[in-house]
Design a protein around this motif. Sequence first.
Motif, PDB file in Angstrom:
ATOM      1  N   GLY A   8     -38.159 -60.268 -69.016  1.00 36.78           N
ATOM      2  CA  GLY A   8     -37.543 -59.992 -67.725  1.00 36.78           C
ATOM      3  C   GLY A   8     -36.240 -60.755 -67.549  1.00 36.78           C
ATOM      4  O   GLY A   8     -35.897 -61.626 -68.348  1.00 36.78           O
ATOM      5  N   LEU A  19     -39.066 -55.305 -72.230  1.00 37.74           N
ATOM      6  CA  LEU A  19     -40.173 -56.214 -71.984  1.00 37.74           C
ATOM      7  C   LEU A  19     -41.146 -56.167 -73.152  1.00 37.74           C
ATOM      8  O   LEU A  19     -41.309 -55.125 -73.795  1.00 37.74           O
ATOM      9  N   TRP A  35     -47.906 -50.719 -68.234  1.00 38.17           N
ATOM     10  CA  TRP A  35     -47.050 -51.609 -67.463  1.00 38.17           C
ATOM     11  C   TRP A  35     -47.085 -51.179 -66.003  1.00 38.17           C
ATOM     12  O   TRP A  35     -47.025 -49.981 -65.716  1.00 38.17           O
ATOM     13  N   ARG A  37     -45.538 -52.292 -61.960  1.00 39.97           N
ATOM     14  CA  ARG A  37     -44.459 -52.977 -61.238  1.00 39.97           C
ATOM     15  C   ARG A  37     -44.919 -53.255 -59.813  1.00 39.97           C
ATOM     16  O   ARG A  37     -45.500 -52.387 -59.162  1.00 39.97           O
ATOM     17  N   THR A  89     -36.371 -53.168 -59.287  1.00 37.96           N
ATOM     18  CA  THR A  89     -36.623 -54.602 -59.117  1.00 37.96           C
ATOM     19  C   THR A  89     -38.078 -54.865 -58.775  1.00 37.96           C
ATOM     20  O   THR A  89     -38.674 -54.166 -57.960  1.00 37.96           O
ATOM     21  N   ASN A  91     -41.818 -57.498 -60.057  1.00 39.98           N
ATOM     22  CA  ASN A  91     -42.546 -58.257 -61.071  1.00 39.98           C
ATOM     23  C   ASN A  91     -43.315 -57.249 -61.918  1.00 39.98           C
ATOM     24  O   ASN A  91     -44.069 -56.440 -61.378  1.00 39.98           O
ATOM     25  N   TYR A  92     -43.104 -57.307 -63.228  1.00 36.05           N
ATOM     26  CA  TYR A  92     -43.712 -56.351 -64.136  1.00 36.05           C
ATOM     27  C   TYR A  92     -44.904 -56.988 -64.843  1.00 36.05           C
ATOM     28  O   TYR A  92     -44.781 -58.074 -65.428  1.00 36.05           O
ATOM     29  N   THR A 108     -43.595 -60.621 -65.398  1.00 34.00           N
ATOM     30  CA  THR A 108     -42.234 -61.068 -65.713  1.00 34.00           C
ATOM     31  C   THR A 108     -41.294 -60.390 -64.716  1.00 34.00           C
ATOM     32  O   THR A 108     -41.404 -59.189 -64.465  1.00 34.00           O
ATOM     33  N   GLN A 109     -40.401 -61.162 -64.134  1.00 34.05           N
ATOM     34  CA  GLN A 109     -39.556 -60.675 -63.043  1.00 34.05           C
ATOM     35  C   GLN A 109     -38.346 -59.921 -63.569  1.00 34.05           C
ATOM     36  O   GLN A 109     -37.646 -60.402 -64.481  1.00 34.05           O
ATOM     37  N   VAL A 110     -38.107 -58.759 -62.978  1.00 34.92           N
ATOM     38  CA  VAL A 110     -36.917 -57.961 -63.277  1.00 34.92           C
ATOM     39  C   VAL A 110     -36.143 -57.794 -61.973  1.00 34.92           C
ATOM     40  O   VAL A 110     -36.712 -57.358 -60.963  1.00 34.92           O
ATOM     41  N   THR A 111     -34.883 -58.157 -62.009  1.00 32.56           N
ATOM     42  CA  THR A 111     -34.015 -58.009 -60.837  1.00 32.56           C
ATOM     43  C   THR A 111     -32.794 -57.201 -61.232  1.00 32.56           C
ATOM     44  O   THR A 111     -32.075 -57.570 -62.157  1.00 32.56           O
TER      45      THR A 111
END
Length: 114
Positions: A8, A19, A35, A37, A89, A91-92, A108-111
């Motif tokens: 992420g 990821l 996966w 989100r 955006t 948390n995955y 894991t954070q995705v922004t």
Amino acid sequence: VQLQASGGGMVQAGGSLRLSCAPSRRVSGINYMAWYRQAPGKQRDLVAAMFPSGETRYPDSVKGRFTISRNIAKNTVYLQMDSLKPEDTGNYYCNWKSDQINYWGQGTQVTVSS
């Protein structure tokens, strides 16, 4: 056994991230890998799923942009995310299931910035 998700980060709209998800030790009997989100204040939603046959499933919101894949030798599942949008955006989390156990990663954070 713990699933360890990584990859992420922060990216601009239109960018890409990949990821990865791997267990702390080899597991067997997995018949579902996916996966999810979760955006702040929202429920956890499926974004990609894969079955032992190789069949994959995606919601319309990510179809054509996200690709789930696996490396059997490395016992790792990936999520390639292209053409990212701000609404991606969140948390995955990776999720693996066998007939007996439901494994979740830590997220894991995705922004994605506009």
